[in-house]
Design an enzyme around this catalytic site. Structure first.
Site, PDB file in Angstrom:
ATOM      1  CG  HIS A   8      -0.169   0.015   2.518  1.00 11.86           C
ATOM      2  ND1 HIS A   8       0.365   1.161   3.060  1.00 11.86           N
ATOM      3  CD2 HIS A   8       0.163  -0.988   3.359  1.00 11.86           C
ATOM      4  CE1 HIS A   8       0.989   0.864   4.192  1.00 11.86           C
ATOM      5  NE2 HIS A   8       0.884  -0.441   4.395  1.00 11.86           N
ATOM      6  CD  GLU A  85       2.122  -5.676   8.071  1.00 10.19           C
ATOM      7  OE1 GLU A  85       2.349  -6.890   7.850  1.00 10.19           O
ATOM      8  OE2 GLU A  85       2.822  -4.763   7.607  1.00 10.19           O
TER       9      GLU A  85
END
Length: 198
Positions: A8, A85
Site C-alpha cells: 500500500h 498485516e
C-alpha cells in the site's frame, strides 16, 4: 500464471514508524500515499497484464491503494481476508527500529520474526498462501495489495533460499507502493520484478 504483489501507499502509521497491529486497520493514506497509489495504477496499465483483477487486504490503506489501481485498470476491488498485516502482539507501540536493535526479542527458532502475543512470520505466510490459492490457475492476473511485513513473509515462503538470511538482510522489503511480479510454472515461483518502485 502471473501474480502481482503490491504494498500500500504511505499511511500515517508509516510516518510514525511504530508497530500498530490490527488497531491500524482503519488508517488511511496520506496525501503522499494517495499520489503514490495513483502513479502506481497508471504505471501498471503499461504492463498490459492479461485480465487484471485487483484484491486488497481488510485494511483501509490497502483498499484505498487498490481502488486507485482498479480505477486506472478499469476494474473493481475485491477485499481478501488473509493478506492483512501481521498482528504484532506485545510489540504494539514499539518503533520499527527495534526490529534491528532488539532483534533477539522477536526471533523464533527458525530465525524469522515471531511476535510475542501475536503472529509468527510462518503463520502470516500460511494464511496469505491460503488466501491466494483460490485466485491462482485462472485466466486472469491477480493484483494483490497487502502490507510490508506480510509481503516479506509470503515471498520468503514462496521463493527458494535461506529464510533466516532473507529476514536478516531485508532482500524482500518493499517501499510504499512498490510492487513485485511473480511467475509460476509447475508450482515453482520465479521473480520477474522485485520491489519495483514507480
Amino acid at each position: 500464471m502471473t501474480l502481482v504483489l503490491v504494498r500500500h501507499g504511505e499511511s500515517a502509521g508509516n510516518m510514525e514508524q511504530v508497530f500498530r497491529g490490527p488497531a491500524s486497520q482503519s488508517d488511511g493514506l496520506t496525501a503522499v500515499g494517495e499520489a503514490q497509489a495513483r502513479a502506481l495504477g497508471l504505471h501498471l496499465t503499461t504492463l498490459a497484464l492479461p485480465a487484471p483483477r485487483v484484491y486488497a487486504s481488510t485494511y483501509r490503506r490497502a483498499q484505498a491503494t487498490a481502488q486507485a489501481i482498479a480505477d486506472a485498470l478499469g476494474t473493481d476491488v475485491t477485499v481478501l481476508d488473509g493478506v492483512q498485516e501481521v498482528d504484532c502482539g506485545e510489540w504494539v507501540g514499539r518503533a520499527y527500529a527495534d526490529m534491528h536493535t532488539h532483534r533477539g526479542e522477536v526471533l523464533g527458532a527458525d530465525g524469522a520474526p515471531d511476535f510475542p502475543g501475536g503472529e509468527s512470520a510462518a503463520g502470516v505466510a500460511a494464511r496469505f498462501r491460503a488466501a491466494l490459492e483460490p485466485l491462482l490457475g485462472g485466466d486472469h492476473t491477480p493484483i494483490v495489495v497487502s502490507h510490508g511485513f506480510a509481503l516479506q513473509a509470503l515471498l520468503i515462503d514462496l521463493l527458494p533460499g535461506d529464510g533466516a538470511a532473507a529476514w536478516a538482510d531485508g532482500r524482500y522489503a518493499h517501499g510504499n507502493a512498490a510492487y513485485t511480479v511473480l511467475n509460476r510454472e509447475d508450482d515453482v515461483w520465479t521473480v520477474e520484478l522485485l520491489a519495483r518502485e514507480v
